[in-house]
Design a protein around this motif. Structure first.
Motif, PDB file in Angstrom:
ATOM      1  N   GLY A 185       0.486  -0.896   0.057  1.00  0.00           N
ATOM      2  CA  GLY A 185      -0.401  -0.182   0.129  1.00  0.00           C
ATOM      3  C   GLY A 185       1.045   1.689   0.571  1.00  0.00           C
ATOM      4  O   GLY A 185       0.026   2.647   0.638  1.00  0.00           O
ATOM      5  N   GLY A 186       1.739   0.960   0.184  1.00  0.00           N
ATOM      6  CA  GLY A 186       2.601   2.036  -0.084  1.00  0.00           C
ATOM      7  C   GLY A 186       2.891   3.029   0.496  1.00  0.00           C
ATOM      8  O   GLY A 186       3.265   4.649   0.787  1.00  0.00           O
ATOM      9  N   GLY A 187       2.933   2.751   2.051  1.00  0.00           N
ATOM     10  CA  GLY A 187       3.257   3.233   3.196  1.00  0.00           C
ATOM     11  C   GLY A 187       1.773   3.922   3.690  1.00  0.00           C
ATOM     12  O   GLY A 187       1.962   4.448   4.960  1.00  0.00           O
ATOM     13  N   GLU A 188       0.581   3.141   2.997  1.00  0.00           N
ATOM     14  CA  GLU A 188      -0.379   3.899   4.558  1.00  0.00           C
ATOM     15  C   GLU A 188      -0.508   2.907   5.250  1.00  0.00           C
ATOM     16  O   GLU A 188       0.285   1.880   5.463  1.00  0.00           O
ATOM     17  CB  GLU A 188      -1.764   3.140   3.391  1.00  0.00           C
ATOM     18  N   SER A 189      -1.089   3.477   6.350  1.00  0.00           N
ATOM     19  CA  SER A 189      -1.125   3.455   7.646  1.00  0.00           C
ATOM     20  C   SER A 189      -1.331   1.982   8.086  1.00  0.00           C
ATOM     21  O   SER A 189      -2.846   1.774   6.993  1.00  0.00           O
ATOM     22  CB  SER A 189      -1.126   3.979   8.680  1.00  0.00           C
ATOM     23  N   LEU A 190      -0.961   1.528   9.076  1.00  0.00           N
ATOM     24  CA  LEU A 190      -1.736  -0.163   9.341  1.00  0.00           C
ATOM     25  C   LEU A 190      -3.433   0.014   9.287  1.00  0.00           C
ATOM     26  O   LEU A 190      -4.068  -0.514   9.458  1.00  0.00           O
ATOM     27  CB  LEU A 190      -1.381  -0.786  10.295  1.00  0.00           C
ATOM     28  N   ASN A 191      -3.604   0.796  10.086  1.00  0.00           N
ATOM     29  CA  ASN A 191      -4.426   1.445  10.190  1.00  0.00           C
ATOM     30  C   ASN A 191      -5.842   1.489   9.048  1.00  0.00           C
ATOM     31  O   ASN A 191      -7.165   1.512   9.711  1.00  0.00           O
ATOM     32  CB  ASN A 191      -5.084   2.456  11.173  1.00  0.00           C
ATOM     33  N   LEU A 192      -5.522   2.308   8.291  1.00  0.00           N
ATOM     34  CA  LEU A 192      -6.513   2.292   7.025  1.00  0.00           C
ATOM     35  C   LEU A 192      -6.223   0.993   6.054  1.00  0.00           C
ATOM     36  O   LEU A 192      -7.250   0.443   5.860  1.00  0.00           O
ATOM     37  CB  LEU A 192      -5.574   3.795   6.312  1.00  0.00           C
ATOM     38  N   ARG A 193      -4.802   0.548   5.822  1.00  0.00           N
ATOM     39  CA  ARG A 193      -4.980  -0.527   5.337  1.00  0.00           C
ATOM     40  C   ARG A 193      -5.701  -1.469   5.758  1.00  0.00           C
ATOM     41  O   ARG A 193      -6.968  -2.359   5.278  1.00  0.00           O
ATOM     42  CB  ARG A 193      -3.097  -0.979   5.673  1.00  0.00           C
ATOM     43  N   ILE A 194      -6.277  -1.849   7.450  1.00  0.00           N
ATOM     44  CA  ILE A 194      -7.087  -2.419   8.061  1.00  0.00           C
ATOM     45  C   ILE A 194      -8.494  -2.202   7.590  1.00  0.00           C
ATOM     46  O   ILE A 194      -9.721  -3.257   7.304  1.00  0.00           O
ATOM     47  CB  ILE A 194      -6.380  -3.576   8.643  1.00  0.00           C
ATOM     48  N   GLN A 195      -8.636  -1.250   7.033  1.00  0.00           N
ATOM     49  CA  GLN A 195     -10.080  -0.891   6.453  1.00  0.00           C
ATOM     50  C   GLN A 195     -10.790  -1.313   5.408  1.00  0.00           C
ATOM     51  O   GLN A 195     -11.820  -0.879   4.410  1.00  0.00           O
ATOM     52  CB  GLN A 195     -10.702   0.273   6.599  1.00  0.00           C
ATOM     53  N   ALA A 248      -8.669  -8.238  12.180  1.00  0.00           N
ATOM     54  CA  ALA A 248      -9.090  -9.517  12.760  1.00  0.00           C
ATOM     55  C   ALA A 248     -10.709  -9.588  12.138  1.00  0.00           C
ATOM     56  O   ALA A 248     -11.550  -8.971  12.442  1.00  0.00           O
ATOM     57  CB  ALA A 248      -8.372  -9.989  13.917  1.00  0.00           C
ATOM     58  N   SER A 249     -11.196 -10.648  12.265  1.00  0.00           N
ATOM     59  CA  SER A 249     -12.023 -10.980  12.542  1.00  0.00           C
ATOM     60  C   SER A 249     -12.955 -11.635  13.777  1.00  0.00           C
ATOM     61  O   SER A 249     -12.010 -12.001  14.343  1.00  0.00           O
ATOM     62  CB  SER A 249     -12.837 -12.140  11.397  1.00  0.00           C
ATOM     63  N   HIS A 283      -5.016  -9.167  11.504  1.00  0.00           N
ATOM     64  CA  HIS A 283      -4.722  -8.363  12.215  1.00  0.00           C
ATOM     65  C   HIS A 283      -4.103  -7.330  10.706  1.00  0.00           C
ATOM     66  O   HIS A 283      -3.578  -6.008  11.176  1.00  0.00           O
ATOM     67  CB  HIS A 283      -4.198  -7.318  13.609  1.00  0.00           C
ATOM     68  N   TYR A 284      -2.797  -7.886  10.379  1.00  0.00           N
ATOM     69  CA  TYR A 284      -2.051  -7.596   9.396  1.00  0.00           C
ATOM     70  C   TYR A 284      -2.225  -7.546   8.162  1.00  0.00           C
ATOM     71  O   TYR A 284      -1.774  -7.100   6.973  1.00  0.00           O
ATOM     72  CB  TYR A 284      -0.418  -8.396  10.036  1.00  0.00           C
ATOM     73  N   GLY A 285      -3.127  -8.168   7.492  1.00  0.00           N
ATOM     74  CA  GLY A 285      -3.505  -8.587   5.846  1.00  0.00           C
ATOM     75  C   GLY A 285      -3.764  -7.410   5.209  1.00  0.00           C
ATOM     76  O   GLY A 285      -5.185  -7.081   5.449  1.00  0.00           O
ATOM     77  N   ASN A 286      -2.887  -6.968   4.175  1.00  0.00           N
ATOM     78  CA  ASN A 286      -3.274  -6.246   2.965  1.00  0.00           C
ATOM     79  C   ASN A 286      -2.181  -4.980   3.756  1.00  0.00           C
ATOM     80  O   ASN A 286      -2.421  -3.468   2.977  1.00  0.00           O
ATOM     81  CB  ASN A 286      -4.644  -5.376   3.179  1.00  0.00           C
ATOM     82  N   TRP A 287      -1.249  -5.014   4.252  1.00  0.00           N
ATOM     83  CA  TRP A 287      -0.842  -4.144   4.947  1.00  0.00           C
ATOM     84  C   TRP A 287       0.923  -4.838   5.334  1.00  0.00           C
ATOM     85  O   TRP A 287       2.092  -4.593   4.705  1.00  0.00           O
ATOM     86  CB  TRP A 287      -1.159  -3.715   6.627  1.00  0.00           C
ATOM     87  N   ARG A 327      -3.530 -22.561   7.900  1.00  0.00           N
ATOM     88  CA  ARG A 327      -3.369 -21.325   8.917  1.00  0.00           C
ATOM     89  C   ARG A 327      -3.297 -20.649   8.817  1.00  0.00           C
ATOM     90  O   ARG A 327      -3.284 -19.832   7.533  1.00  0.00           O
ATOM     91  CB  ARG A 327      -2.026 -21.855   9.800  1.00  0.00           C
ATOM     92  N   ASN A 328      -4.129 -19.049   9.174  1.00  0.00           N
ATOM     93  CA  ASN A 328      -4.706 -17.821   9.363  1.00  0.00           C
ATOM     94  C   ASN A 328      -3.674 -16.822   9.482  1.00  0.00           C
ATOM     95  O   ASN A 328      -2.985 -15.437  10.297  1.00  0.00           O
ATOM     96  CB  ASN A 328      -6.245 -17.162   9.795  1.00  0.00           C
ATOM     97  N   VAL A 329      -1.808 -17.359   8.347  1.00  0.00           N
ATOM     98  CA  VAL A 329      -1.339 -16.387   8.568  1.00  0.00           C
ATOM     99  C   VAL A 329      -0.305 -15.798   7.946  1.00  0.00           C
ATOM    100  O   VAL A 329      -1.034 -16.185   6.551  1.00  0.00           O
ATOM    101  CB  VAL A 329       0.034 -17.334   9.844  1.00  0.00           C
TER     102      VAL A 329
END
Lengths: 492, 492
Positions: free
Chosen positions: A309-319, A438-439, B242-246, B338-340
């Protein structure tokens, strides 16, 4: 009621009665609480029921055959127009006592965290003994998830002592099987709907605060689905000398397909992958953007140079939805590597989903992409004829464990009024995340299945060894839980 | 000598004395012959030495400490200007007797192959009993590789009986440790160089005829090298929710790299990959093109729709270097998935090499490609600092088991005269392949290390269960071996 006064009530109660709170918590932690250990589960239920009965709640144990009871309670406030329900769970993970420094159901107080040199100390017995925020209680479920129960008790006592009344009807819904996946909670929600359908908003109190130590609140979690892809090469393993440069190599074919799905920057290239995403509201985006950026700290911890994601933050990426290659296998590697062209190659693709994504429709998009790349898709082991008829044959098996995201829009008025109340307390330190990556099954049951809004409130320290040996809670986090629940109990 | 007369000599001897040939072969096959079983190895040596001593050869056992002897022999022909050396091996694969229908060292005659309903029959005892070509002898090494030894004995007897003289000096070099990788053969070749340096051409008699059943001859084998590639993701496995897409996914990154190496048609896209190939001579190409095309039969057997190289035949494709993904692994697949987000992804790349390809230079090209794709290459586990400093880090480990191709140019005059002689026998049925796709240690030792030309001659039936239980030889293939060796012994 002004937030300052409420927190002052909580703190002054804790200052005088902290030793009594810890003594009561010690008794609660003394009770083994694995969901399958029904006799001890009953002891927990009785203890917790008594705790809240004496604090003005009408208590009852909701029961279903063979399941741990739900400890349910209600305290109605004349004239209140809002009903809050506090969810926590009193069951805990199984224990392996030999891995623990002290027995898991013999709570032990320390003057600091063990890894930083904390030493065992006696529990305090009078208000003359100062209690340090850095003290830790070591016991199973000290954090996960009996902490909100004792924090709530302290909050109620503090408000009572200060003569501050509750402003909402309060219900309690304490789950006894969360650590085994809450298999009966949906049935409990349906069976006891008559007790629950007047709830305005759920407060789901579980989990650890933000990595910076700041208070955190979440309003949803991602959904999930997954696909297993199998690419086919020759019908039997071939000698890589005799057939190399002639026989198709299934791992190579699969690699080409996977490469076509995602660019070097983590952008998914599957047509329509992002189309069904319901974007964050401007308010939600602003909250996600305001959360302290922990990316650099995480990248250092994880030895990463850069992220998707080119440096976009984790908090945005998980959306956003994710597409993760969680597993791939063809032939053998390492010492077992052999000079063969393998017969198949298998990839496990997982997607985490956000609001708007339907699991089946997302899988449809992946399959459409696979077809676009020239593959013939089957759902069962392909026959000889099918393999002979198509250059690229792929078996696609969808994971039955698929579900949508569970998300409450943060702009909803009943959520906004709670956020406003909480922000008066957290000031500029609160972290309000639209959703966790997460789910979460409980979110799904409440936000989706019974359609009620809710907020997930995290109160405990992150280094709590949740699920492992030497689980612990930082005493300051118990007090923090009491503060925040005091605020919730007295929302304007 | 005309080929017809030579073959007639062979056939008329076999017709009269076939029962004696089979009786002698039965005795030879009666001797256990695993290379580690030195007492029985000596019994094989003595028996074979006696076989050829009585056929006019000066025999001696070449010895090195702890190794099975080389059964060496020479029969010099006054005035001959050419010296041919016949290589075969008298040792065999280990046996698991309980898997065999008959004991592996109790040769058993059948009136046909077991899977087609063949039944055991007594060995013939006189020339009145007709011997059918389809009969099979079941015993360890019946095909691999005692068959050329008995075929040669029959050929010598037939020529002797017909009064046809040998036209070349003939040497024998029978290896006793081929099935364990001929670990001492290079030392034998160096130690006994004084016996071997006058050899003009080696005839390496081993292996099965072409899939169509046609006689086949080969002039080389491919070299080999391999690389293990490890791509790095996060330093510890991460929760894919927690980290997928980042977090970067190492399997995905590796898939992109692999995809960049080879197109959908199997063409390798690495710069310079084909540049060092010494092309086949026009004669070699014409021979490879004339070989019966078995691709359609193979594709059906292997359930393949199409092959790499856009339909170019297997026989041509193995005359080029290959790049094969023989293994790939990251995370887990199937029930263990596993979901890792896994920490690493590993690929095993193998290259088969042809004339002109240097293993190290080919690995250099692969590494240059990896760098061109933006990867930082290390040869050992990368440090935290290295991982933090580069977006894509790859550990590349080269396989020490690397060697060049072993190839004799078919246009060489000493090879051409043998090919011409053989073609007079095979007519339009012979298959003359420039090289096999696999790698062969013996070819390397002779063609490369001591720099002598040679031809590999295949004589036995393909369905011989080589290396397995119920190994067998079709009797007609023993006779075919005698014919072809008769031709070689009497080349103009």
């Amino acid at each position: 009621m002004e937030t300052e006064k409420v927190v002052e009530a909580s703190r002054s109660w804790i200052k005088k009665h902290g030793h009594e709170i810890l003594a009561e918590y010690r008794e609660l932690l003394n009770l083994p609480n694995h969901a399958a250990d029904l006799p001890n589960i009953e002891r927990n239920c009785d203890f917790i029921s008594a705790m809240f009965a004496k604090r003005g709640f009408n208590m009852q144990l909701l029961r279903l055959d063979g399941a741990p009871p739900i400890v349910y309670g209600e305290r109605l406030v004349p004239g209140a127009t809002r009903t809050l329900c506090i969810y926590a769970h009193y069951d805990g993970q199984p224990v392996v006592p030999e891995n623990w420094t002290h027995l898991p159901f013999e709570p032990t107080l320390y003057d600091g965290a063990m890894p930083t040199g904390g030493q065992p100390i006696p529990f305090p017995t009078s208000s003359n003994e100062d209690i340090d925020d850095e003290w830790r209680i070591y016991a199973r479920s000290a954090s996960d998830d009996k902490a909100p129960i004792i924090s709530l008790a302290a909050a109620l006592d503090g408000l009572e002592a200060a003569g501050i009344g509750l402003t909402s009807n309060i219900k309690l819904f304490f789950d006894g099987e969360e650590e085994i996946g809450s298999p009966h909670v949906d049935e409990y929600l349906r069976t006891y709907d008559y007790l629950l359908n007047d709830i305005t908003t759920w407060l789901l109190v579980d989990g650890a605060v933000y990595p910076t130590g700041d208070p955190s609140f979440k309003f949803g979690s991602r959904g999930r689905t997954a696909l297993q892809l199998t690419a086919y090469g020759p019908a039997r393993p071939l000698h890589s000398g005799h057939y190399g440069n002639w026989a198709p190599v299934p791992g190579q074919m699969l690699a080409r397909l996977l490469a076509s799905m995602k660019d070097d920057d983590g952008q998914v290239l599957i047509d329509g992958f992002y189309d069904s995403v319901i974007p964050m509201t401007p308010f939600e985006r602003s909250q996600a953007e305001q959360a302290p950026n922990i990316d650099e700290q995480l990248k250092d911890e994880l030895a990463l140079h850069s992220t998707e994601g080119g440096g976009e933050s984790l908090n945005l990426r998980i959306q956003l939805p994710s597409l993760t290659l969680r597993g791939i296998s063809s032939g053998s590697v390492g010492e077992k590597a052999r000079n063969v062209i393998p017969t198949t190659a298998v990839a496990e693709l997982e997607m985490r989903l956000v609001n708007g994504n339907d699991p089946d429709e997302m899988c449809d998009l992946v399959e459409a992409h696979i077809r676009k790349e020239g593959w013939h898709i089957v759902t069962e082991e392909p026959t000889h004829e099918i393999r002979r008829s198509h250059k690229k044959v792929m078996k696609v098996v969808r994971d039955p464990e698929s579900f949508t995201a569970s998300k409450v829009e943060m702009d909803r008025p009943e959520i906004q009024e709670i956020i406003n109340g909480l922000k008066a307390f957290t000031k500029d330190r609160g972290v309000f995340l639209p959703a966790t990556g997460a789910s979460n099954r409980i979110y799904g049951l409440i936000f989706n299945d019974i359609g009620k809004p809710g907020i997930c409130i995290n109160t405990v320290n992150r280094d709590n060894n949740q699920h492992g040996a030497d689980e612990n809670v930082r005493v300051g986090n118990l007090w923090y839980g009491a503060d925040i629940l005091s605020v919730c109990l007295t929302l304007p």
